[in-house]
Design an enzyme around this catalytic site. Sequence first.
Site, PDB file in Angstrom:
ATOM      1  N   ASP A 191      38.402  42.846  42.022  1.00 28.16           N
ATOM      2  CA  ASP A 191      39.228  43.974  41.789  1.00 28.16           C
ATOM      3  C   ASP A 191      39.196  44.445  40.413  1.00 28.16           C
ATOM      4  OD1 ASP A 191      41.535  45.679  42.051  1.00 28.16           O
ATOM      5  OD2 ASP A 191      42.762  44.346  43.128  1.00 28.16           O
TER       6      ASP A 191
HETATM    7  C1  GLC Z   1      43.231  48.344  41.764  1.00 29.97           C
HETATM    8  C2  GLC Z   1      43.620  47.750  42.853  1.00 29.97           C
HETATM    9  C3  GLC Z   1      42.654  47.607  44.194  1.00 29.97           C
HETATM   10  C4  GLC Z   1      42.028  49.029  43.846  1.00 29.97           C
HETATM   11  C5  GLC Z   1      40.999  49.076  42.679  1.00 29.97           C
HETATM   12  C6  GLC Z   1      40.378  50.104  42.169  1.00 29.97           C
HETATM   13  O1  GLC Z   1      43.996  47.792  40.661  1.00 29.97           O
HETATM   14  O2  GLC Z   1      44.342  46.276  43.007  1.00 29.97           O
HETATM   15  O3  GLC Z   1      43.492  47.778  45.456  1.00 29.97           O
HETATM   16  O4  GLC Z   1      41.042  49.175  45.135  1.00 29.97           O
HETATM   17  O5  GLC Z   1      42.126  48.770  41.630  1.00 29.97           O
HETATM   18  O6  GLC Z   1      40.892  51.302  42.122  1.00 29.97           O
END
Ligand code: GLC
Length: 724
Positions: A287
Amino acid sequence: MSKYEDKIKKLLAKMTVEEKVGQLQQCGPSLVGAFEVSFEELLDMMFDGRISKEEFDRLMGTAKQDFHEDDLRAGRVGSYNGIGSAAQVNKLQKIAVEETRLGIPLIFGYDVIHGFKTITPIPLAESCAWEPSLWERTGRIAAKEASAAGIHMTFAPMVDVSKDARWGRVSEGAGEDVLLNGLYGAAKVRGFQGDNLSKEDSIVACIKHFAAYGAVEAGRDYNCVDMSMQRLYEEYLPSYKMCIDAGARAVMPAFNDINGIPCSVNKWLLMDLLRKQWGFNGMTVSDANAIAECVNHGIALDGREAAKKALEAGLDIDMTSNTYIKYVEELVKNEEIDEEILDRAVADVLRIKFELGLFDNPYQTNEAHESTAMLKPEYRALAREAAVKSMVLLKNEKDSNGKKILPLEKGVNLGIFGEVAGNGDEMTGAWAIGADSGSCVSILDACKERDIFYQTGTKDNVDEIVKSSDVLLAVIGEKKDESGEASSRAKITISHEQISLLKKLLKTGKPVVAILFNGRPLAIPFVAENVPAILEAWHLGVEAGNAILDILFGDEIPTGKLTMTFPNATGQCPMYYAHINTGRPGGKSKFTSKYIDAPVEPLYPFGYGLSYTEYEYSDIAVKKNGDLYEASINVKNIGERDGEEIVQCYVRNMAAGRVRPVKELKAFEKVALQAGEKKEVTFNIKAEDLGYYNWNMEYVKEAKEYVFYIGGNSKDCLEVSIKD
Ligand code: GLC
């Protein structure tokens, strides 16, 4: 393993350690030039009110983006996220293919959560349709649009079982039930990936957030998760597993820890369970910034240690924390990380690039026609169908003439209250980052389109507006940024202004219909008690206004059923239907499991939803046939309109070696019934699906007696028991 293993091996043999690490580096464009502060600081400035949203948008609009092209040329970037334009994708891809030493193509990821341009209902809403084929079809059009913009992977579906309505991200998944989440996720995987990943309109599904992110303590985003292994295996893991079995090729570990080990560095989770037990050979993507955040978790002293732990745990791609690119080369050269571990991670990434066909066809070939691939009439039609099926009719009383308030007569004059009614952009909901502003049909737009007479009012001119209105619509609930990531709430209610508006409207004596916009269940006992008709409209996407009028005026019939329990009070959270009974289930006596200042019952139970017709259930029966339980019931449409009823089958194990939930959803079917028609519905449930994990974590099927419950929601069911 896969037909590409030889090619992967050969390519790996040519790569330097630095180039290998480059494949694990995912970056997004950074903003430069227009302002001095970092993007994060700028976001904070908007959230704490130092700059307005308009000012923020203006700055973003004028900011230059830095795509890290020099790093790319040097082979230090393997994938990007957040770029949704074929021209930009092709430009960067050309650098990767033509200017890097080995010409390895890039993967472009993007958060296509509920549509790219054709925004469909938020997942929580769409789950209320209880219709896997619909979920797959909307996933397919999302993939077609996203791929036309050069995107190869979506960070979806989210299949985090979520039982706590305080958590803002409940809007992104299919609610509180594990089976529904699994079916929803598997359908999305099929929709996104299509039948062959190498086709240009297929995109990789990256399931998230692995694992149990929906169980964060107190419903607070990014918080910890601590739970028994039994619950993890029974109530949280199966939804991810169902997606892997459906062929999902990527997995995103969650921000949270599980029992003290953050998922990003959790070797048991990413290697033992995911890869060894479940046989997953796709890639894992962290993440955003999550590897670096392992220092905050207190599981690594610095970014270097975090990178080592994450890579060794089986986390392939570092999304934007830059820890791999900074430290892994040196860690390998110092022999602190075995190069085989690095190779394994790189092989995962290359495998997906081969599967996507990127080595043969790295470019989006239809760049010039990108815009015509978006928001096609047939996509809008599907978005409207999905929106109609996502709405849940919560209440529909009779007016003073003894007629149900909904559906409305054609030709009535409407008084419409609530600022959101005319704001289409608000109806897209959280995570609609690809949406074009103005593409969404608001309620007012839809009224204009149909030549409906309406006036808009505020709480200050109610008396004026009611004079020429037959029915009052109160559009209330949450704005789109009140749910989604980083939008957990400690009070899941509506505002005082909204309540006082409702009071004024109710005083007029005219019929009032509340239309709820929200990304989570709301604790709204005042609305439930006093407003005679309530339509749950969630955040429905580009066709919101049209779909809402379809239901209000009875062109379509409501069929949706809740996939999350609505509590009476926030303090009841987490509240869910599949709870255990306890030794003292809540009842009349004071000394039972309940609150002294809130009911023990939910406001609306899981599975609940009314329609413009009614159904009668009778003759429940169950018999065992070999390894199958055959449970059947008769369902009759006793109203005057044809309809579709979502028939739900729950099971309880009455006495087991470990306490079991009072009900678990085991099957459901959406049954079409004409007015007056009666059908027998039969569910075949495998004995194996009724097992549980015992104290020693063995999956066992022991039971003395099962009770089968079948009905139109989790509360009102007929029941029948069967001895085992
Ligand atoms: C975030 C999220 C995730 C997302 C990622 C990319 O902070 O938790 O669900 O896919 O960033 O944008």
